[in-house]
Design a protein around this motif. Structure first.
Motif, PDB file in Angstrom:
ATOM      1  N   ILE A 197       2.811 -69.086 -33.562  1.00 19.19           N
ATOM      2  CA  ILE A 197       1.412 -69.444 -33.800  1.00 19.19           C
ATOM      3  C   ILE A 197       1.258 -70.457 -34.922  1.00 19.19           C
ATOM      4  N   GLU A 198       0.265 -71.312 -34.748  1.00 11.27           N
ATOM      5  CA  GLU A 198      -0.102 -72.316 -35.749  1.00 11.27           C
ATOM      6  C   GLU A 198      -1.366 -71.856 -36.472  1.00 11.27           C
ATOM      7  N   ASP A 199      -1.898 -72.697 -37.347  1.00 13.09           N
ATOM      8  CA  ASP A 199      -3.080 -72.346 -38.139  1.00 13.09           C
ATOM      9  C   ASP A 199      -4.333 -72.151 -37.289  1.00 13.09           C
ATOM     10  N   ASP A 200      -4.404 -72.830 -36.144  1.00 12.24           N
ATOM     11  CA  ASP A 200      -5.597 -72.728 -35.301  1.00 12.24           C
ATOM     12  C   ASP A 200      -5.455 -71.682 -34.203  1.00 12.24           C
ATOM     13  N   LEU A 239     -12.433 -70.715 -28.972  1.00 10.22           N
ATOM     14  CA  LEU A 239     -12.114 -70.598 -27.554  1.00 10.22           C
ATOM     15  C   LEU A 239     -12.613 -71.768 -26.724  1.00 10.22           C
ATOM     16  N   ASP A 240     -13.757 -72.341 -27.073  1.00 10.90           N
ATOM     17  CA  ASP A 240     -14.370 -73.410 -26.287  1.00 10.90           C
ATOM     18  C   ASP A 240     -13.585 -74.714 -26.455  1.00 10.90           C
ATOM     19  N   PRO A 241     -13.080 -75.317 -25.351  1.00  8.82           N
ATOM     20  CA  PRO A 241     -12.282 -76.539 -25.473  1.00  8.82           C
ATOM     21  C   PRO A 241     -13.049 -77.746 -26.009  1.00  8.82           C
ATOM     22  N   THR A 242     -14.333 -77.849 -25.717  1.00  6.19           N
ATOM     23  CA  THR A 242     -15.092 -78.999 -26.231  1.00  6.19           C
ATOM     24  C   THR A 242     -15.299 -78.884 -27.740  1.00  6.19           C
ATOM     25  N   LYS A 243     -15.541 -77.679 -28.227  1.00  3.39           N
ATOM     26  CA  LYS A 243     -15.683 -77.491 -29.670  1.00  3.39           C
ATOM     27  C   LYS A 243     -14.357 -77.742 -30.388  1.00  3.39           C
ATOM     28  N   ARG A 244     -13.247 -77.333 -29.766  1.00  3.74           N
ATOM     29  CA  ARG A 244     -11.925 -77.602 -30.359  1.00  3.74           C
ATOM     30  C   ARG A 244     -11.669 -79.094 -30.458  1.00  3.74           C
ATOM     31  N   ARG A 279      -4.066 -66.766 -28.683  1.00  2.00           N
ATOM     32  CA  ARG A 279      -5.306 -67.443 -28.317  1.00  2.00           C
ATOM     33  C   ARG A 279      -5.667 -68.419 -29.425  1.00  2.00           C
ATOM     34  N   LYS A 280      -6.527 -69.343 -29.105  1.00  2.00           N
ATOM     35  CA  LYS A 280      -7.049 -70.282 -30.088  1.00  2.00           C
ATOM     36  C   LYS A 280      -8.156 -69.600 -30.882  1.00  2.00           C
ATOM     37  N   LYS A 281      -8.325 -69.998 -32.146  1.00  2.87           N
ATOM     38  CA  LYS A 281      -9.427 -69.443 -32.944  1.00  2.87           C
ATOM     39  C   LYS A 281     -10.760 -69.804 -32.315  1.00  2.87           C
ATOM     40  N   MET A 313      -7.083 -69.028 -24.091  1.00  6.83           N
ATOM     41  CA  MET A 313      -5.822 -68.281 -24.139  1.00  6.83           C
ATOM     42  C   MET A 313      -4.658 -69.244 -24.042  1.00  6.83           C
ATOM     43  N   VAL A 314      -3.683 -69.100 -24.932  1.00  6.20           N
ATOM     44  CA  VAL A 314      -2.476 -69.931 -24.888  1.00  6.20           C
ATOM     45  C   VAL A 314      -1.580 -69.345 -23.819  1.00  6.20           C
ATOM     46  N   ILE A 315      -1.259 -70.156 -22.801  1.00  6.66           N
ATOM     47  CA  ILE A 315      -0.483 -69.652 -21.673  1.00  6.66           C
ATOM     48  C   ILE A 315       0.905 -70.276 -21.586  1.00  6.66           C
ATOM     49  N   GLY A 316       1.241 -71.157 -22.545  1.00  2.48           N
ATOM     50  CA  GLY A 316       2.562 -71.742 -22.516  1.00  2.48           C
ATOM     51  C   GLY A 316       2.803 -72.731 -23.634  1.00  2.48           C
ATOM     52  N   VAL A 317       4.032 -73.264 -23.652  1.00  2.00           N
ATOM     53  CA  VAL A 317       4.447 -74.272 -24.623  1.00  2.00           C
ATOM     54  C   VAL A 317       4.485 -75.613 -23.913  1.00  2.00           C
TER      55      VAL A 317
END
Length: 129
Positions: free
Chosen positions: A94-97, A114-119, A110-112, A43-47
């Protein structure tokens, strides 16, 4: 088209956001959430203040011992006001991801993936190509 220069602050844990962790992280950017809100992984919680995404844990709370509790430690935490996005602002942000979630109560980003290691793996692959 104007593109965003700053990255996003992304939650890397699921749970409730605590004032203590938001206070410690507020120098990294502007938050979209208040203390006590439930967040989930991705989840995107800020800039962020800088370019690139930052994965943070806003679920950490300060452990208070019964022996040395100072009232000034946990009562003087002042948070900068959060930025609540409207639907138009969220669509511009929002950006492309990233994806936009709309519910009757909330507008969340949210990110497309969700898993930070996969991102991180995907961004390394994209940078190598």
């Amino acid at each position: 088209l104007k593109t965003r220069q700053n990255g996003s602050i992304v939650s890397m844990e699921q749970g409730e956001a605590f004032t203590y962790s938001l206070f410690k992280l507020q120098d990294r950017g502007i938050f979209f959430i208040d203390p006590g809100e439930v967040v989930y992984v991705g989840m995107v919680i800020g800039v962020a203040n800088k370019a690139g995404d930052i994965n943070v844990n806003v679920n950490k709370n300060k452990k208070l011992s019964a022996v040395r509790v100072k009232s000034s430690d946990h009562t003087n935490m002042y948070l900068t006001p959060t930025k609540k996005l409207s639907l138009e602002e969220a669509l511009e942000y929002i950006e492309d991801d990233e994806l936009l979630e709309l519910t009757p109560e909330n507008i969340r980003i949210r990110k497309k993936e969700l898993d930070p290691t996969k991102r991180a793996r995907e961004s390394k692959k994209a940078a190598a190509v």
